[in-house]
Design an enzyme around this catalytic site. Structure first.
Site, PDB file in Angstrom:
ATOM      1  N   GLU A 233       5.677  16.964 -10.578  1.00 35.06           N
ATOM      2  CA  GLU A 233       4.571  17.632  -9.873  1.00 35.06           C
ATOM      3  C   GLU A 233       3.419  16.690  -9.534  1.00 35.06           C
ATOM      4  O   GLU A 233       2.717  16.889  -8.544  1.00 35.06           O
ATOM      5  CB  GLU A 233       4.054  18.818 -10.689  1.00 35.06           C
ATOM      6  CG  GLU A 233       5.023  19.997 -10.782  1.00 35.06           C
ATOM      7  CD  GLU A 233       5.992  19.888 -11.940  1.00 35.06           C
ATOM      8  OE1 GLU A 233       6.090  18.799 -12.564  1.00 35.06           O
ATOM      9  OE2 GLU A 233       6.674  20.893 -12.236  1.00 35.06           O
TER      10      GLU A 233
ATOM     11  N   MET B  48      -4.586  -6.588 -13.727  1.00 36.54           N
ATOM     12  CA  MET B  48      -6.047  -6.467 -13.720  1.00 36.54           C
ATOM     13  C   MET B  48      -6.587  -6.444 -15.149  1.00 36.54           C
ATOM     14  O   MET B  48      -7.627  -7.057 -15.445  1.00 36.54           O
ATOM     15  CB  MET B  48      -6.483  -5.208 -12.967  1.00 36.54           C
ATOM     16  CG  MET B  48      -7.984  -5.095 -12.775  1.00 36.54           C
ATOM     17  SD  MET B  48      -8.673  -6.499 -11.874  1.00 36.54           S
ATOM     18  CE  MET B  48      -8.700  -5.835 -10.200  1.00 36.54           C
TER      19      MET B  48
ATOM     20  N   LYS C 186       2.792  36.047 -11.207  1.00 38.61           N
ATOM     21  CA  LYS C 186       4.059  36.469 -10.599  1.00 38.61           C
ATOM     22  C   LYS C 186       3.987  37.888 -10.032  1.00 38.61           C
ATOM     23  O   LYS C 186       4.458  38.151  -8.931  1.00 38.61           O
ATOM     24  CB  LYS C 186       5.164  36.383 -11.653  1.00 38.61           C
ATOM     25  CG  LYS C 186       6.562  36.497 -11.089  1.00 38.61           C
ATOM     26  CD  LYS C 186       7.568  36.293 -12.220  1.00 38.61           C
ATOM     27  CE  LYS C 186       8.984  36.150 -11.670  1.00 38.61           C
ATOM     28  NZ  LYS C 186       9.925  35.893 -12.774  1.00 38.61           N
TER      29      LYS C 186
END
Lengths: 160, 561
Positions: B49, B472, B161
């Site tokens: 997701e 970095m 739902k």
């Protein structure tokens, strides 16, 4: 310096959480906050007392304005306004000191709203200074519990 | 007419002009997915997701439309959280829909229940939990409206739902929004515009500091007009790269921590700083006390709360950047060139150009790869990045010419953004060439989206600048922690060529400078498959110049030859 903000918000569930989250997230300190519905049922009014300098207050106000459910914000600190707080005190009250306590209650135009065998509950309303004064006067007898509502306020005259 | 919640959902999305959704199904989202199955809205199935949120975010950045992502309740919703925070920090218009357990079960700790509106409270512009099918159409309309107007941002809509399976009256005439406390900003204060125009005419050493707001309000043309009419040099933030052509003689490139020396010197010496759609981030300003010490500040922003938040403004203007700029442009009288100022800047440009020294003829310098990507794409590609050294080198060495072509995680600094962003960007702009410039650390954070790119037949080119370090962080350890490389060596890593092939993509490895350009040209031949190129670059190259944290912009390390 302390500022009193009068904020009207949509009366939706979760609005208080949004306001509280904003204060926490940005690191502003809420001195007191009270909320309740207004004459218009779909709108609630929050009276928020914030401690901070002008810069902080400006940021608080601007950030509050960004909340979708905040309708209007007024800084009423310097306005002519009426403000009140309600407090309940549970005070130790053996029979020999009850008369003295009742005198204090009279002086501050407070009320005794419950009597127990060893204690009294006193209800007081007034501005912050008056409530502080009652608290000081009652401390000598022993305050067992205290609860204060935080300030609610209204601007005098037609403005609002 | 009476409609089911899921049908209302589809109709409302179409009314908002949504043609693509990035998502991942799950239990509580089943009814929505059933409706999507029957609709003609394109659904891009991601593999995690977080990828859906980043893809929707990038889709919004390249198209200017509202990006849409969808996930199920519980872990599906929490997996969106980083992506939502990313969009919030960079002010990207996005609507994230999440499935939720049925209303009667909310608050009962049901399976896959999570309080996503509570969780996302501080990282959304607004959010909704829809408790009644009757509210659905209004909420969706408001969500898109809030996401795209004023300062854009993400809005979460949580959909239980039973709200989706329930029925409600639906009218094709549309619904009324109920947004008492939300007003779209009107025209800027005319008096402030006059003051700003006067200040611009009078300044001897003016400088424009352009931020992401220039891109989100589509104000590049107005910015260019102002800069050229008044001959004002322009420096941009990371978020604004591309809003002003890097090839212009007025461009100073990026300012701030890894900005150019000449941009930072110009900030320090200017007498008028015109901040446009920018928020004076700490990566931009360095030490606030010595930031732009001689400058009057004009601050133009759509968000009043940005004015005076970090740096005080002498002339604040609250309004839409595009409108404010066009009003200023019309008001200012072109003035004689500010020769002295330009000569000073040109001298800095000559003395302190961006540069790097090859360590050795056989070693690929990461900056060189970026220059070659610029060459082969003629500066016209859409570039997404992850976060770290490669991101800063891209900002320094790829000369962006057009807005909405540099897609990077600015505010949140999200490693793992670039690959799903490339997916979203390519779907938003199918005709454009899309490169994802990545580090070997970041690419592993959302590597599963290779599968999405393969499934969608996206010819994105993933260029890994592989130094086998979390570069970095390693650079900071070298500079500020006496070289103690605490857990930044990631030489144990997958074979990226075989990994790409395992996903069904093309994998290439490049180890010599002479192979860089041929490999990129080979990659450009692909039209239906992603290509992953593993560039083995100098291990300990650093991003210079650099303002050490907390220092002032004048005190830069490196890049002074």
């Amino acid at each position: 310096m302390k500022h009193t903000l009068s904020v009207t918000v949509d009366n939706h569930p979760g609005v208080l959480a949004r306001v509280a989250t904003l204060f926490r997230r940005r690191g502003y300190n809420i001195e007191s906050l009270s909320v309740g519905r207004t004459e218009e049922p779909s709108i609630s009014r929050m009276t928020i007392v914030v401690d901070g300098d002008e810069n902080i207050l400006e940021q608080v106000t601007k950030q509050l304005h960004k909340l979708v459910e905040v309708c209007k914000i007024m800084d009423i600190t310097s306005e002519e306004s009426v403000d009140r707080e309600l407090a309940l005190f549970k005070v130790k009250a053996d029979p020999q000191v009850r008369a003295e306590i009742m005198q204090i209650v009279d002086i501050f135009r407070a009320h005794i709203v419950d009597i127990g065998r060893r204690s009294l509950i006193i209800e007081a309303t007034g501005d912050e200074g008056k409530i502080n004064a009652i608290e000081d006067s009652l401390r000598a007898f022993g305050i067992m519990e205290m609860v204060r509502t935080g300030k609610v306020a209204m601007v005098r005259g037609p403005k609002g | 007419m009476k409609l089911k919640g899921t049908d209302i959902f589809i109709r409302c999305l179409k009314e908002e002009g949504v043609d693509v959704i990035f998502g991942y199904p799950g239990g509580q989202a089943l009814p929505i997915y059933d409706a999507l199955y029957l609709s003609d809205i394109r659904h891009v199935l991601v593999r995690h997701e977080q990828g859906a949120a980043h893809a929707a975010d990038a889709y919004a950045r390249v198209t200017g439309k509202v990006g849409v992502c969808l996930a199920t309740s519980g872990p599906g919703a929490t997996n969106l959280v980083t992506g939502i925070a990313n969009a919030y920090m960079d002010s990207i218009p996005m609507v994230a829909f999440t499935g939720q357990v049925p209303v009667p079960m909310i608050g009962k700790d049901a399976f896959q229940e999570v309080d996503i509106t509570g969780i996302t409270l501080p990282i959304t512009k607004h959010n909704y939990l829809v408790k009644d099918t009757q509210e659905l159409a209004r909420v969706i309309k408001e969500a898109f409206f809030i996401a795209r107007t004023n300062r854009p941002g993400p809005v979460v809509v949580d959909l239980p739902k039973d709200v989706m399976t329930g029925e409600a009256e639906y009218s094709e005439d549309g619904v009324e929004m109920s947004l008492r406390g939300y007003r779209v900003l009107k025209s800027p204060n005319a008096g402030q515009v006059v003051l700003a125009a006067k200040a611009i005419e009078d300044a001897k050493r003016p400088l424009i500091y352009a931020g992401g707001g220039v891109i989100s309000s589509d104000a590049s043309a107005e910015l260019r007009e102002l800069a050229e009419k008044m001959q004002i040099p322009v420096t941009t933030t990371l978020m604004a790269m591309g809003c002003f052509p890097a090839t212009s003689h007025l461009s100073l490139g990026m300012l701030g921590m890894h900005g150019t020396r000449y941009a930072n010197y110009a900030v320090s010496e200017c007498d008028l700083l015109i901040a446009i759609g920018a928020r004076f981030d700490d990566r931009v300003t360095g030490n606030l006390a010595s930031f732009a010490p001689d400058a009057q500040v004009v601050h133009i922003d759509v968000d009043a709360a940005e004015i005076g938040k970090n740096v005080g403004a002498h002339i604040p203007i609250v309004g839409d950047v595009k409108q404010v700029l066009s009003e200023i442009v019309h008001r200012v009288k072109a003035r004689p060139e500010r020769t002295e100022w330009h000569e000073l800047i040109d001298r800095w440009k000559d003395d302190f150009p961006l540069s790097y020294e090859p360590f050795d003829d056989d070693v690929i310098m990461p900056q060189f790869v970026i220059e070659k990507i610029y060459d082969v794409s003629e500066g016209k590609a859409i570039i997404t990045t992850e976060v770290g050294q490669h991101q800063m080198w891209t900002a320094q060495y790829y000369r962006f010419i057009q807005p909405r072509t540099f897609i990077t995680s600015g505010g949140l600094g999200t490693m793992g953004f670039g690959l799903p962003a490339a997916v979203g960007a390519q779907i938003g702009c199918p005709e454009r060439k899309v490169f994802n410039i990545a580090g070997d650390g970041s690419i592993q954070m959302n590597i599963q989206e290779m599968c999405t790119a393969v499934e969608q037949k996206l010819p994105i080119i993933i260029c890994i600048l592989n130094n086998q370090y979390l570069g970095m962080v390693r650079q900071w350890q070298q500079l500020f922690f006496e070289g103690r490389y605490s857990y930044t060596d990631i030489a144990i890593q997958p074979d990226f060529v075989r990994l790409a092939e395992a996903y069904g993509a093309v994998g290439l490895r490049v180890t010599k400078p002479s192979e860089v350009e041929p490999a990129l040209r080979t990659a450009l031949q692909e039209t239906e498959r992603p290509v992953m190129i593993d560039f083995r670059v100098a291990r300990e190259a650093n991003v210079f110049p650099m303002v050490p944290p907390g220092e002032s912009l004048q005190n830069m390390l490196g890049g002074d030859k």
